[in-house]
Design a protein around this motif. Structure first.
Motif, mmCIF file in Angstrom:
data_model
loop_
_atom_site.group_PDB
_atom_site.id
_atom_site.type_symbol
_atom_site.label_atom_id
_atom_site.label_comp_id
_atom_site.label_asym_id
_atom_site.label_seq_id
_atom_site.Cartn_x
_atom_site.Cartn_y
_atom_site.Cartn_z
ATOM 1 N N UNK A 33 -30.409 24.400 28.237
ATOM 2 C CA UNK A 33 -31.643 24.448 29.021
ATOM 3 C C UNK A 33 -31.849 23.057 29.617
ATOM 4 N N UNK A 34 -31.737 22.972 30.913
ATOM 5 C CA UNK A 34 -31.749 21.672 31.565
ATOM 6 C C UNK A 34 -32.599 21.733 32.822
ATOM 7 N N UNK A 35 -33.238 20.635 33.128
ATOM 8 C CA UNK A 35 -34.021 20.529 34.364
ATOM 9 C C UNK A 35 -34.151 19.051 34.707
ATOM 10 N N UNK A 36 -34.321 18.744 35.988
ATOM 11 C CA UNK A 36 -34.453 17.338 36.367
ATOM 12 C C UNK A 36 -35.762 16.748 35.856
ATOM 13 N N UNK A 40 -36.257 11.301 37.234
ATOM 14 C CA UNK A 40 -34.795 11.223 37.340
ATOM 15 C C UNK A 40 -34.330 10.749 38.714
ATOM 16 N N UNK A 41 -34.891 11.305 39.778
ATOM 17 C CA UNK A 41 -34.464 10.934 41.128
ATOM 18 C C UNK A 41 -34.688 9.449 41.383
ATOM 19 N N UNK A 63 -40.771 9.547 20.811
ATOM 20 C CA UNK A 63 -39.566 10.314 20.503
ATOM 21 C C UNK A 63 -39.641 11.677 21.173
ATOM 22 N N UNK A 64 -38.559 12.078 21.842
ATOM 23 C CA UNK A 64 -38.523 13.387 22.483
ATOM 24 C C UNK A 64 -38.956 13.390 23.929
ATOM 25 N N UNK A 65 -39.197 12.207 24.511
ATOM 26 C CA UNK A 65 -39.634 12.139 25.909
ATOM 27 C C UNK A 65 -38.486 12.281 26.905
ATOM 28 N N UNK A 66 -37.237 12.308 26.418
ATOM 29 C CA UNK A 66 -36.107 12.497 27.320
ATOM 30 C C UNK A 66 -35.358 11.220 27.659
ATOM 31 N N UNK A 67 -35.555 10.160 26.865
ATOM 32 C CA UNK A 67 -34.894 8.887 27.155
ATOM 33 C C UNK A 67 -33.376 9.006 27.047
ATOM 34 N N UNK A 68 -32.899 9.603 25.964
ATOM 35 C CA UNK A 68 -31.445 9.740 25.776
ATOM 36 C C UNK A 68 -30.826 10.617 26.859
ATOM 37 N N UNK A 69 -31.528 11.669 27.231
ATOM 38 C CA UNK A 69 -31.018 12.569 28.269
ATOM 39 C C UNK A 69 -30.914 11.850 29.605
ATOM 40 N N UNK A 70 -31.908 11.037 29.940
ATOM 41 C CA UNK A 70 -31.868 10.278 31.185
ATOM 42 C C UNK A 70 -30.754 9.240 31.159
ATOM 43 N N UNK A 71 -30.537 8.628 29.999
ATOM 44 C CA UNK A 71 -29.410 7.692 29.879
ATOM 45 C C UNK A 71 -28.087 8.413 30.132
ATOM 46 N N UNK A 72 -27.977 9.637 29.611
ATOM 47 C CA UNK A 72 -26.768 10.426 29.845
ATOM 48 C C UNK A 72 -26.580 10.751 31.322
ATOM 49 N N UNK A 73 -27.668 11.093 32.004
ATOM 50 C CA UNK A 73 -27.580 11.374 33.442
ATOM 51 C C UNK A 73 -27.170 10.112 34.207
ATOM 52 N N UNK A 74 -27.720 8.962 33.804
ATOM 53 C CA UNK A 74 -27.361 7.703 34.451
ATOM 54 C C UNK A 74 -25.884 7.381 34.220
ATOM 55 N N UNK A 75 -25.394 7.635 33.003
ATOM 56 C CA UNK A 75 -23.984 7.368 32.680
ATOM 57 C C UNK A 75 -23.061 8.222 33.552
ATOM 58 N N UNK A 205 -40.094 23.109 32.082
ATOM 59 C CA UNK A 205 -39.460 23.749 30.920
ATOM 60 C C UNK A 205 -39.542 25.271 31.013
ATOM 61 N N UNK A 206 -40.665 25.812 31.446
ATOM 62 C CA UNK A 206 -40.804 27.263 31.584
ATOM 63 C C UNK A 206 -39.802 27.818 32.599
ATOM 64 N N UNK A 207 -39.691 27.157 33.746
ATOM 65 C CA UNK A 207 -38.730 27.624 34.751
ATOM 66 C C UNK A 207 -37.312 27.587 34.198
ATOM 67 N N UNK A 208 -36.966 26.492 33.500
ATOM 68 C CA UNK A 208 -35.607 26.359 32.970
ATOM 69 C C UNK A 208 -35.293 27.440 31.942
ATOM 70 N N UNK A 209 -36.262 27.778 31.100
ATOM 71 C CA UNK A 209 -36.033 28.809 30.067
ATOM 72 C C UNK A 209 -36.050 30.209 30.671
ATOM 73 N N UNK A 210 -37.077 30.510 31.454
ATOM 74 C CA UNK A 210 -37.267 31.889 31.927
ATOM 75 C C UNK A 210 -36.257 32.289 32.995
#
Length: 605
Positions: A33-36, A40-41, A63-75, A205-210
């Motif tokens: 389940x992923x969304x920008x 991010x932009x 914790x859980x704000x998406x820091x690690x995920x954004x680092x992954x997108x940057x990488x 999150x709702x759009x990404x899940x549904x």
């Protein structure tokens, strides 16, 4: 469904949450389940060849704000090695063309987890790495920039231990950025992810899940008497949460969380939605899987997986529910526990009462599966025939009523919100006015309606004086012989006009993330009070006649402190009184609550 469970309130390593989810997705062969992310932009734009200037980046938040995920997108944007990122290493480096030339980009994906001892890339230890990051904040055209992810509490703690000049300057820069001050020198792009509105995160999150393709597969593989059949609670919950009216009402609750200064990180939003769809108090880990559906239907307890209960954590144990801040935040609204005669009469007598039956049919019969409706009617009839309590001290129908009030809260259409007094089903009976007549107009750069401001001023006057004042055209600033925070204050210091007059005015204006009640005493002299949901509800209730301390003692103290600030500002504007002038104005009220003041002069003996 097994993958969606991974987002729910199950036992897992919170420190490696993103890595855990990615591994689960690969193992089960499904798309995560992923969304920008809302930032991010802007973040990735800083890493492009033609960006105007190279700058280091700090990502902070809870914790859980998406820091690690954004680092992954940057990488990935830096064309970094995916195998290296999938390792347990916290520090990574890559070369990339940024702002017109090649540079080294260092990524610290979790500053808290970075060991003191190295090596970390070319840096022998954590102190040396932090010193290099600090220098990058101060250089005009750095050869090496960094992306640093850290929880807001640990971010400053890491820098406070450093003593070199560059690190001390970097600490000042970070402290300034944390409080929103961009004037402190330093070349750093600062993203505080906890400032992203949680209502916006809910939409994403709702759009990404549904909209995930897995739901189409679930319909295709549905079983008439089991998983994703017409009586399957997972399917029923999915269809309910997909309904526009349900989404709108849930979003309103999240907007009110934003207006209460309560932040919900992405991780908890996903947890809430996964629990809402899959929750069941008798399933393993309190979350349903496809194999659970047929046994639950056979045992006749599938209805316990109701989304209206799951949203508030009713499927979880009390300790687990209380440990999740999102559940605790939503339960503060008291939905289900607050009662109104109209709603309860519809639930109790709507099936037979001709006047109530249209509401009963529209809000229950047409929205509730036949099996759940049959169960509700049976328990209701039992309660009406024999309302005696059970061994636990209450009739089962009373618990069922709480769940149905929650369902009604999400079912009432916009056209009946005022007629059925929707927000009286919550602790905050004026929440709808706060959303529709304060927050929404300000977001559109419109004025707050005059009658709302008048009610708030009336509430302020009643707190400021401790008397049942009825005026709302001016603000009464009164004290007592003891202090300005006394319960009753009858010594009138001054009156401030609400409508603009000789530099005075009282208004509600936008200021950052919250509406602000602004009292202007003169040109350039203002005193402000941030107006969150609790303070708004408090003042509206006081204006209706409630005792100030009956709703929130903390709010009462906040408003008295606001009065003290206004009085202090007023004293700065006043001419010093002659030393031989000893007089004061005594505030009195007539039978209608209208204020008058009488000048009392004290003569020397």
């Amino acid at each position: 469904m097994r993958f969606l469970r991974q987002y729910g309130p199950i036992s897992q390593n919170e420190n490696m949450y993103d890595e855990h989810i990615q591994r689960a997705a690969r193992r089960l062969g499904v798309r995560p389940i992923d969304f920008p992310h809302p930032v991010e932009t802007e973040l990735l734009g800083l890493l492009k060849p033609h960006t105007p200037a190279a700058t280091s980046i700090v990502l902070t938040g809870t914790a859980g704000d998406g820091k690690s995920r954004l680092c992954g997108k940057a990488w990935l944007a830096l064309n970094g090695d995916e195998a290296s990122w999938a390792s347990d290493e916290i520090y990574h480096e890559a070369a990339a063309e940024i702002a017109g030339r090649s540079r080294t980009v260092g990524v610290v994906r979790d500053l808290t987890g970075l060991p003191p001892d190295g090596p970390h890339g070319p840096y022998p230890d954590k102190r040396t790495l932090l010193a290099a990051i600090s220098r990058s904040f101060l250089e005009e055209d750095p050869d090496c920039i960094f992306i640093v992810a850290a929880n807001d509490g640990q971010l400053m703690e890491a820098w406070r231990r450093l003593e070199d000049d560059a690190s001390v300057a970097a600490q000042r820069t970070l402290e300034a950025r944390l409080v929103g001050d961009a004037t402190e020198p330093g070349r750093v792009a600062f993203f505080h992810l906890s400032y992203v509105p949680c209502a916006e995160l809910l939409d994403l999150a709702l759009d990404a899940i549904l909209l995930h393709e897995g739901w189409a597969a679930a319909y295709a593989e549905g079983e008439a008497d089991g998983f994703f059949g017409p009586d399957c609670p997972i399917r029923q919950n999915f269809e309910l949460i997909s309904h526009p009216s349900f989404r709108t009402r849930l979003r309103q609750l999240f907007e009110l969380l934003d207006l209460s200064e309560l932040h919900v990180p992405i991780r908890r939003v996903l947890l809430l939605l996964a629990n809402a769809i899959l929750g069941h108090p008798r399933a393993k880990e309190r979350l349903l899987s496809p194999a659970d559906i047929r046994p639950r239907l056979k045992q006749g307890d599938a209805h316990l997986g109701d989304i209206h209960q799951n949203l508030f954590g009713a499927n979880l144990t009390q300790p687990r529910r209380e440990s999740l801040e999102i559940m605790e935040f939503l339960n503060r609204f008291g939905i289900g526990e607050e009662t109104t005669n109209r709603i309860d009469n519809i639930l109790l007598f709507g099936a037979e009462d001709d006047a109530l039956k249209p509401y009963y049919d529209a809000l229950l019969v047409e929205r509730m599966p036949a099996s759940r409706l049959e169960h509700l009617r049976a328990v209701r009839n039992s309660y009406l025939e024999r309302p005696e309590v059970d061994a636990d001290g209450e009739h089962p129908f009373l618990n069922l009523m709480a769940g149905q009030r929650r369902a009604m809260f999400f079912a009432i259409p916009p056209g009946q919100v005022e007629e059925l007094n929707l927000w009286s089903l919550t602790v905050f009976s004026h929440a709808g006015q706060f959303l529709d007549q304060v927050a929404t107009p300000l977001r559109r750069s419109e004025r707050v309606p005059r009658h709302i401001l008048a009610r708030l001023v009336n509430g302020l006057n009643r707190v400021f004086t401790g008397m049942l004042v009825s005026t709302d055209r001016e603000l009464l600033l009164a004290t007592s012989l003891s202090n300005s925070g006394a319960g009753t204050s009858q010594l009138l210091e001054d009156r401030v006009s609400v409508a603009p007059r000789r530099g005075e005015r009282v208004d509600i204006l936008p200021d950052g993330r919250l509406p602000t009640l602004t009292v202007q005493l003169d040109a350039g002299v203002e005193v402000r009070l941030s107006l969150n949901l609790v303070r708004f509800e408090f003042l509206m209730r006081v204006a209706e006649g409630a005792l100030p301390s009956s709703f929130s003692r903390e709010c009462h103290e906040d408003i008295l402190a606001f009065k003290s600030k206004i009085l202090a500002a007023l004293n700065q504007l006043r001419e010093p009184a002659p030393s031989d002038d000893l007089s004061f104005r005594l505030l009195t009220l007539n039978a209608a609550g209208e204020p008058a003041d009488e000048v009392i002069e004290v003569a020397y003996a």
